[in-house]
Motif scaffolding. Sequence first.
Motif, PDB file in Angstrom:
ATOM      1  N   ASN A   1       0.834  -1.210   0.000  1.00  0.00           N
ATOM      2  CA  ASN A   1       0.000   0.000   0.000  1.00  0.00           C
ATOM      3  C   ASN A   1       0.864   1.254   0.000  1.00  0.00           C
ATOM      4  N   GLU A   2       0.224   2.381  -0.160  1.00  0.00           N
ATOM      5  CA  GLU A   2       0.939   3.647  -0.301  1.00  0.00           C
ATOM      6  C   GLU A   2       1.647   4.070   0.988  1.00  0.00           C
ATOM      7  N   LYS A   3       1.234   3.505   2.117  1.00  0.00           N
ATOM      8  CA  LYS A   3       1.895   3.818   3.382  1.00  0.00           C
ATOM      9  C   LYS A   3       3.237   3.103   3.508  1.00  0.00           C
ATOM     10  N   GLY A   4       3.473   2.130   2.633  1.00  0.00           N
ATOM     11  CA  GLY A   4       4.747   1.415   2.659  1.00  0.00           C
ATOM     12  C   GLY A   4       4.712   0.101   3.396  1.00  0.00           C
ATOM     13  N   ALA A   5       3.529  -0.303   3.856  1.00  0.00           N
ATOM     14  CA  ALA A   5       3.429  -1.571   4.592  1.00  0.00           C
ATOM     15  C   ALA A   5       3.781  -2.739   3.679  1.00  0.00           C
ATOM     16  N   MET A   6       4.372  -3.771   4.264  1.00  0.00           N
ATOM     17  CA  MET A   6       4.767  -4.942   3.500  1.00  0.00           C
ATOM     18  C   MET A   6       3.963  -6.164   3.889  1.00  0.00           C
ATOM     19  N   ALA A   7       3.799  -7.057   2.920  1.00  0.00           N
ATOM     20  CA  ALA A   7       3.182  -8.353   3.164  1.00  0.00           C
ATOM     21  C   ALA A   7       4.224  -9.418   2.851  1.00  0.00           C
ATOM     22  N   TYR A   8       4.172 -10.520   3.578  1.00  0.00           N
ATOM     23  CA  TYR A   8       5.181 -11.568   3.461  1.00  0.00           C
ATOM     24  C   TYR A   8       4.526 -12.890   3.065  1.00  0.00           C
ATOM     25  N   GLY A   9       5.295 -13.718   2.381  1.00  0.00           N
ATOM     26  CA  GLY A   9       4.765 -15.003   1.952  1.00  0.00           C
ATOM     27  C   GLY A   9       5.779 -16.117   2.114  1.00  0.00           C
ATOM     28  N   LYS A  10       5.259 -17.317   2.388  1.00  0.00           N
ATOM     29  CA  LYS A  10       6.134 -18.490   2.518  1.00  0.00           C
ATOM     30  C   LYS A  10       6.361 -19.140   1.166  1.00  0.00           C
ATOM     31  N   THR A  11       5.356 -19.057   0.287  1.00  0.00           N
ATOM     32  CA  THR A  11       5.433 -19.682  -1.025  1.00  0.00           C
ATOM     33  C   THR A  11       5.223 -18.632  -2.112  1.00  0.00           C
ATOM     34  N   PHE A  12       5.523 -19.037  -3.363  1.00  0.00           N
ATOM     35  CA  PHE A  12       5.318 -18.117  -4.468  1.00  0.00           C
ATOM     36  C   PHE A  12       3.831 -17.829  -4.661  1.00  0.00           C
ATOM     37  N   ALA A  13       2.980 -18.818  -4.352  1.00  0.00           N
ATOM     38  CA  ALA A  13       1.529 -18.606  -4.430  1.00  0.00           C
ATOM     39  C   ALA A  13       1.104 -17.514  -3.457  1.00  0.00           C
ATOM     40  N   ASP A  14       1.678 -17.548  -2.245  1.00  0.00           N
ATOM     41  CA  ASP A  14       1.409 -16.480  -1.263  1.00  0.00           C
ATOM     42  C   ASP A  14       1.851 -15.132  -1.828  1.00  0.00           C
ATOM     43  N   HIS A  15       3.003 -15.141  -2.448  1.00  0.00           N
ATOM     44  CA  HIS A  15       3.574 -13.914  -2.994  1.00  0.00           C
ATOM     45  C   HIS A  15       2.684 -13.335  -4.093  1.00  0.00           C
ATOM     46  N   GLU A  16       2.153 -14.193  -4.947  1.00  0.00           N
ATOM     47  CA  GLU A  16       1.278 -13.728  -6.024  1.00  0.00           C
ATOM     48  C   GLU A  16       0.011 -13.087  -5.468  1.00  0.00           C
ATOM     49  N   LYS A  17      -0.537 -13.647  -4.409  1.00  0.00           N
ATOM     50  CA  LYS A  17      -1.718 -13.063  -3.770  1.00  0.00           C
ATOM     51  C   LYS A  17      -1.388 -11.668  -3.224  1.00  0.00           C
ATOM     52  N   ASN A  18      -0.212 -11.553  -2.620  1.00  0.00           N
ATOM     53  CA  ASN A  18       0.199 -10.258  -2.066  1.00  0.00           C
ATOM     54  C   ASN A  18       0.424  -9.227  -3.179  1.00  0.00           C
ATOM     55  N   ILE A  19       0.930  -9.695  -4.315  1.00  0.00           N
ATOM     56  CA  ILE A  19       1.126  -8.806  -5.451  1.00  0.00           C
ATOM     57  C   ILE A  19      -0.217  -8.287  -5.967  1.00  0.00           C
ATOM     58  N   GLN A  20      -1.198  -9.138  -6.017  1.00  0.00           N
ATOM     59  CA  GLN A  20      -2.530  -8.730  -6.469  1.00  0.00           C
ATOM     60  C   GLN A  20      -3.130  -7.694  -5.524  1.00  0.00           C
ATOM     61  N   GLU A  21      -2.896  -7.877  -4.236  1.00  0.00           N
ATOM     62  CA  GLU A  21      -3.354  -6.873  -3.257  1.00  0.00           C
ATOM     63  C   GLU A  21      -2.667  -5.537  -3.507  1.00  0.00           C
ATOM     64  N   ALA A  22      -1.359  -5.588  -3.783  1.00  0.00           N
ATOM     65  CA  ALA A  22      -0.611  -4.372  -4.062  1.00  0.00           C
ATOM     66  C   ALA A  22      -1.155  -3.674  -5.297  1.00  0.00           C
ATOM     67  N   CYS A  23      -1.475  -4.461  -6.334  1.00  0.00           N
ATOM     68  CA  CYS A  23      -1.992  -3.882  -7.565  1.00  0.00           C
ATOM     69  C   CYS A  23      -3.342  -3.199  -7.327  1.00  0.00           C
ATOM     70  N   LYS A  24      -4.195  -3.822  -6.530  1.00  0.00           N
ATOM     71  CA  LYS A  24      -5.487  -3.226  -6.190  1.00  0.00           C
ATOM     72  C   LYS A  24      -5.314  -1.909  -5.460  1.00  0.00           C
ATOM     73  N   ASN A  25      -4.226  -1.807  -4.714  1.00  0.00           N
ATOM     74  CA  ASN A  25      -3.965  -0.578  -3.948  1.00  0.00           C
ATOM     75  C   ASN A  25      -3.186   0.465  -4.744  1.00  0.00           C
ATOM     76  N   GLY A  26      -2.963   0.179  -6.024  1.00  0.00           N
ATOM     77  CA  GLY A  26      -2.315   1.158  -6.877  1.00  0.00           C
ATOM     78  C   GLY A  26      -0.802   1.144  -6.864  1.00  0.00           C
ATOM     79  N   ILE A  27      -0.204   0.098  -6.302  1.00  0.00           N
ATOM     80  CA  ILE A  27       1.256   0.009  -6.300  1.00  0.00           C
ATOM     81  C   ILE A  27       1.694  -0.476  -7.680  1.00  0.00           C
ATOM     82  N   PRO A  28       2.562   0.255  -8.381  1.00  0.00           N
ATOM     83  CA  PRO A  28       2.913  -0.058  -9.772  1.00  0.00           C
ATOM     84  C   PRO A  28       3.938  -1.192  -9.901  1.00  0.00           C
ATOM     85  N   ILE A  29       3.480  -2.426  -9.682  1.00  0.00           N
ATOM     86  CA  ILE A  29       4.378  -3.562  -9.837  1.00  0.00           C
ATOM     87  C   ILE A  29       3.787  -4.598 -10.791  1.00  0.00           C
ATOM     88  N   CYS A  30       2.599  -4.353 -11.314  1.00  0.00           N
ATOM     89  CA  CYS A  30       1.954  -5.351 -12.158  1.00  0.00           C
ATOM     90  C   CYS A  30       2.318  -5.150 -13.623  1.00  0.00           C
TER      91      CYS A  30
END
Length: 393
Positions: A364-393
């Motif tokens: 998110n824009e506040k800079g908070a981070m999400a962590y994942g144990k697997t790549f599947a976890d990571h992909e979910k976190n990336i989708q959350e970031a994209c929904k929040n407007g973080i330009p990584i997609c």
Amino acid sequence: MIEEQLDLAFEGTADRGRWRHRRKEGGGRNVVAFVLVLLLFGALGGGAWFGYDKVKGYFTAADFEGPGAGEAVVEVKSGDSASAIADALYKEGVVKSAAAFVNAAKDNPDSKNIQVGSYLLKKEMKASDALTWLLDLKNLNVHRVTLPEGLTYLQVYDRLAKATGISVDDFKKAGKDPEALGVPSLWFKRTDGKKVDKKNIEGFLYPATYEIAKDATATDVLKKIVGNFNAEMTELNFPDTVTAKLNISPYEALVAASIAQVEALLDEDMGPVARVLYNRAYTGNFPCECLQLDSTVNYWLRLTGKEAKSSEKLLASELHDPKNPYNYDVKGMAVGPISNPGDVALRGAMNPKKSDYYFFVTVNEKGAMAYGKTFADHEKNIQEACKNGIPIC
């Protein structure tokens, strides 16, 4: 700030009350005293008169008319009283008498706000003018420069050059031998078999605000900054803690701190990010046993005179460039620091809480981070970031 107490030790110490009621008798004594006075003035006339001005300074508040000329450097030390500062000014020829400065300080309530430091003044100044100069921080005989956390050594050199007038090339030349600048030899060893570049000063330029003497050289400046780095490492007990709790070299932990400083936007994420780096580099549970970080790739781009890029704009050829020692595919911890980390990042890298995380992403824009144990976890976190407007997609 100076002590508020205005100790007047140099003023006359005679008990003035003793002389208010003189006895009329004892004329003989007066005659003797008169003779002694004549003899004294005779001696003065014989060659000692030159000392009168100095003696007079102890009994009267002799003062220059000003405005003064030339230059004098006076240092105000921590805990200095008004009379201590006055003595320093008098010795350097700034004021005509210590008493004149103390009187000026007594008349000016702001005098207690004089800051510690080295000041550039004029000789033969009016005492009240000298006080005004000491209260103006523009007259500090130093350059002030702030080095924020996360700068590269080239960015540090650029800031230092702008603040001091010393050229970037001079800093580059002085920075080629970190050991000569005071970096201890223990920092040039690793436990993972990789060699440490002993000419690389990255990571050792501790971020802080520095006061640099105006006559300092590039070497003087870098020694001061490295000295601050050493003091911080000693205070944190960084080398011993890292060796005992992480079983890696202090240098490898410094590298991790430098990456966490760049990757984590919030203080609370410094430690968790460092743990992810350790998990990837040392556990053997991450497929490539490499870091796979955009930040290390961008560091190399900067070093080679190119612009850093956002994640979505980095090309595969840049991520996997075999000429880049910081590329995605290099196994283990990066070959060197990518920034100069501050206290929070260093503490985070020293002893981060254990976890099974191998992935992190800003969500998110506040800079908070999400962590994942697997790549599947990571992909979910990336989708959350994209929904929040973080330009990584």
